[in-house]
Design a protein around this motif. Structure first.
Motif, PDB file in Angstrom:
ATOM      1  N   SER A 202       0.832  -1.199   0.000  1.00 45.19           N
ATOM      2  CA  SER A 202       0.000   0.000   0.000  1.00 45.19           C
ATOM      3  C   SER A 202       0.866   1.248   0.000  1.00 45.19           C
ATOM      4  N   GLY A 203       0.537   2.179  -0.863  1.00 44.38           N
ATOM      5  CA  GLY A 203       1.306   3.413  -0.992  1.00 44.38           C
ATOM      6  C   GLY A 203       2.324   3.378  -2.106  1.00 44.38           C
ATOM      7  N   SER A 204       2.559   2.189  -2.706  1.00 45.16           N
ATOM      8  CA  SER A 204       3.544   2.058  -3.782  1.00 45.16           C
ATOM      9  C   SER A 204       3.134   2.859  -5.014  1.00 45.16           C
ATOM     10  N   PRO A 205       4.122   3.331  -5.789  1.00 44.52           N
ATOM     11  CA  PRO A 205       3.794   4.003  -7.049  1.00 44.52           C
ATOM     12  C   PRO A 205       3.445   2.990  -8.132  1.00 44.52           C
ATOM     13  N   LEU A 206       2.440   3.303  -8.926  1.00 49.11           N
ATOM     14  CA  LEU A 206       2.107   2.531 -10.125  1.00 49.11           C
ATOM     15  C   LEU A 206       2.696   3.310 -11.286  1.00 49.11           C
ATOM     16  N   LEU A 207       3.698   2.704 -11.965  1.00 43.66           N
ATOM     17  CA  LEU A 207       4.486   3.406 -12.967  1.00 43.66           C
ATOM     18  C   LEU A 207       4.214   2.892 -14.372  1.00 43.66           C
ATOM     19  N   LEU A 208       4.381   3.775 -15.345  1.00 46.14           N
ATOM     20  CA  LEU A 208       4.211   3.405 -16.743  1.00 46.14           C
ATOM     21  C   LEU A 208       5.442   2.672 -17.257  1.00 46.14           C
ATOM     22  N   GLY A 209       5.256   1.437 -17.715  1.00 47.23           N
ATOM     23  CA  GLY A 209       6.319   0.677 -18.361  1.00 47.23           C
ATOM     24  C   GLY A 209       7.634   0.701 -17.611  1.00 47.23           C
ATOM     25  N   ASP A 210       8.705   1.077 -18.326  1.00 48.64           N
ATOM     26  CA  ASP A 210      10.039   1.148 -17.726  1.00 48.64           C
ATOM     27  C   ASP A 210      10.391   2.563 -17.286  1.00 48.64           C
ATOM     28  N   THR A 211       9.404   3.430 -17.219  1.00 47.89           N
ATOM     29  CA  THR A 211       9.654   4.822 -16.875  1.00 47.89           C
ATOM     30  C   THR A 211       9.467   5.068 -15.384  1.00 47.89           C
ATOM     31  N   LEU A 212       9.741   6.288 -14.968  1.00 48.78           N
ATOM     32  CA  LEU A 212       9.448   6.720 -13.606  1.00 48.78           C
ATOM     33  C   LEU A 212       8.285   7.704 -13.626  1.00 48.78           C
ATOM     34  N   LEU A 213       7.357   7.462 -14.556  1.00 47.93           N
ATOM     35  CA  LEU A 213       6.140   8.268 -14.650  1.00 47.93           C
ATOM     36  C   LEU A 213       5.041   7.581 -13.854  1.00 47.93           C
ATOM     37  N   ALA A 214       4.602   8.220 -12.793  1.00 50.47           N
ATOM     38  CA  ALA A 214       3.588   7.629 -11.916  1.00 50.47           C
ATOM     39  C   ALA A 214       2.190   7.949 -12.420  1.00 50.47           C
ATOM     40  N   ILE A 215       1.336   6.910 -12.460  1.00 49.87           N
ATOM     41  CA  ILE A 215      -0.060   7.123 -12.844  1.00 49.87           C
ATOM     42  C   ILE A 215      -1.015   6.786 -11.695  1.00 49.87           C
ATOM     43  N   GLY A 216      -0.492   6.169 -10.621  1.00 52.43           N
ATOM     44  CA  GLY A 216      -1.393   5.809  -9.533  1.00 52.43           C
ATOM     45  C   GLY A 216      -0.666   5.538  -8.228  1.00 52.43           C
ATOM     46  N   ILE A 217      -1.447   5.487  -7.137  1.00 59.93           N
ATOM     47  CA  ILE A 217      -0.970   5.160  -5.794  1.00 59.93           C
ATOM     48  C   ILE A 217      -1.674   3.867  -5.386  1.00 59.93           C
ATOM     49  N   HIS A 218      -0.950   2.767  -5.366  1.00 54.13           N
ATOM     50  CA  HIS A 218      -1.569   1.478  -5.035  1.00 54.13           C
ATOM     51  C   HIS A 218      -2.129   1.504  -3.616  1.00 54.13           C
ATOM     52  N   PHE A 219      -3.383   1.047  -3.460  1.00 57.48           N
ATOM     53  CA  PHE A 219      -3.954   1.034  -2.115  1.00 57.48           C
ATOM     54  C   PHE A 219      -4.695  -0.249  -1.769  1.00 57.48           C
ATOM     55  N   TYR A 220      -4.938  -1.152  -2.744  1.00 58.30           N
ATOM     56  CA  TYR A 220      -5.637  -2.384  -2.377  1.00 58.30           C
ATOM     57  C   TYR A 220      -5.335  -3.505  -3.358  1.00 58.30           C
ATOM     58  N   GLY A 221      -5.078  -4.710  -2.797  1.00 49.47           N
ATOM     59  CA  GLY A 221      -4.887  -5.898  -3.612  1.00 49.47           C
ATOM     60  C   GLY A 221      -6.181  -6.673  -3.698  1.00 49.47           C
ATOM     61  N   ALA A 222      -6.750  -6.763  -4.898  1.00 49.56           N
ATOM     62  CA  ALA A 222      -8.079  -7.375  -5.029  1.00 49.56           C
ATOM     63  C   ALA A 222      -8.170  -8.356  -6.184  1.00 49.56           C
ATOM     64  N   CYS A 223      -7.046  -8.857  -6.659  1.00 47.26           N
ATOM     65  CA  CYS A 223      -7.090  -9.764  -7.810  1.00 47.26           C
ATOM     66  C   CYS A 223      -7.785 -11.085  -7.505  1.00 47.26           C
ATOM     67  N   LYS A 224      -7.767 -11.544  -6.245  1.00 48.97           N
ATOM     68  CA  LYS A 224      -8.319 -12.853  -5.895  1.00 48.97           C
ATOM     69  C   LYS A 224      -9.685 -12.770  -5.223  1.00 48.97           C
TER      70      LYS A 224
END
Length: 325
Positions: A202-224
């Protein structure tokens, strides 16, 4: 935003939520070697095993998930963050890699704690290191991307999640990627992704590809859950952008104007805001409103000279800035 609140409430009831963010087993996160990347770990004053991930923007402000302040963190560990002890206990970073959180600077939104909050995010500043007397200016920050939902572009997450293989609370900085770009969100300003994450990502940056361009702030794991996927708050959320942009000025009344040699990511007009900065320092100094704080992002600026204007404060919160003809 009732949809988001109901979604979070339902996720909280799911057993094994710490591993619910693993989207396509096995866990594909890999440990990252010692790095100068500005992704840190939040700790409380007791150095307990509760922690969260956090990252720095180009204006020197740190970003995390709003619910991360529920365990009352007081310290940021970043740089050389050590592996956990054999029994799973988090090891303390060396004093050179610890920075106190300025609790008076915290701006937080957490739907689980505040009925008026609509999204999950937090920002804050840190004080100087107790030994060096310096803030973490030497680290490489993330840039705020003004691209909302790129098509066909992979994404990555960096952070300090629970280590499933070693059954320890966390190891050191980890990274995972997905070739699948962000998907449809359950509500506006929430980014859905399928990058593997676990508790404490939680709080991790969600980055585009191999860049350091942030598009989001991860806050919940809900894949399962099953659910739409893992969730991140979009960095283009208007209330977040406004708070992030203005925090460096504090209560000074100054208008913050950002400069970044990269300029706006998608070529849109520069406004001076952190997601649409001016390309040159001279452009920023021409900003009409006064007083202003001009924040210069890392990079090479090909400028011979400029004229400082009354009621202007020039700030360079991160190193690696070169100004030359």
């Amino acid at each position: 935003m009732r949809t988001l609140l109901c979604l979070l409430s339902s996720l909280a009831l799911v057993p094994g939520i710490a591993t619910a963010g693993i989207c396509d087993p096995p866990d594909n996160r890999v440990q990252v070697a010692k790095t100068n990347l500005a992704v840190g770990r939040l700790r409380d004053k007791f150095f307990s095993n509760e922690n969260c991930s956090s990252w720095m923007a180009t204006n020197g402000v740190w970003i995390t998930a709003g619910h991360c302040f529920a365990f009352e963190p007081t310290l940021l560990e970043v740089g050389n963050v050590p592996n956990s002890l054999p029994d799973g206990t988090l090891a303390r970073a060396h004093e050179l890699d610890r920075y106190p959180i300025d609790l008076g600077s915290v701006v937080r939104r957490d739907p689980e704690d505040d009925a008026t909050a609509r999204y999950d995010w937090a920002i804050f500043q840190v004080g100087p290191n107790a030994i060096t007397g310096e803030p973490p200016k030497h680290l490489v920050p993330m840039r705020i991307s003004n691209v909302q939902y790129p098509v066909g572009t992979g994404v990555a997450v960096y952070g300090y999640g629970y280590n499933l293989t070693q059954r320890t609370w966390t190891s050191t900085l980890q990274m995972a990627r997905s070739v699948t770009g962000p998907g449809a969100a359950p509500v506006p300003n929430v980014v859905v992704h399928v990058v593997d994450t676990t508790k404490y990502n939680s709080g991790s940056p969600l980055l585009l590809g191999d860049t350091l361009l942030a598009i989001g702030i991860h806050f919940y794991g809900a894949c399962k859950i099953p659910g739409p996927g893992n969730l991140a708050t979009s960095v283009l959320l208007p209330e977040f952008l406004e708070a992030l942009n203005d925090l460096p000025a504090g209560k000074s009344g100054r208008k913050v104007v950002n400069v970044d040699f990269n300029g706006p990511v998608d070529g849109q007009s520069s406004t001076g805001r952190i997601d649409a900065p001016y390309k040159t320092i001279q452009q920023a100094l021409l900003f009409q409103r006064r007083p202003i704080m001009v924040i210069v992002a890392p990079g090479q600026y090909r400028e011979t000279s400029w004229s400082m204007v009354t009621d202007t404060l020039l700030a360079m919160p991160v190193n690696d800035i070169s100004i030359a003809p």
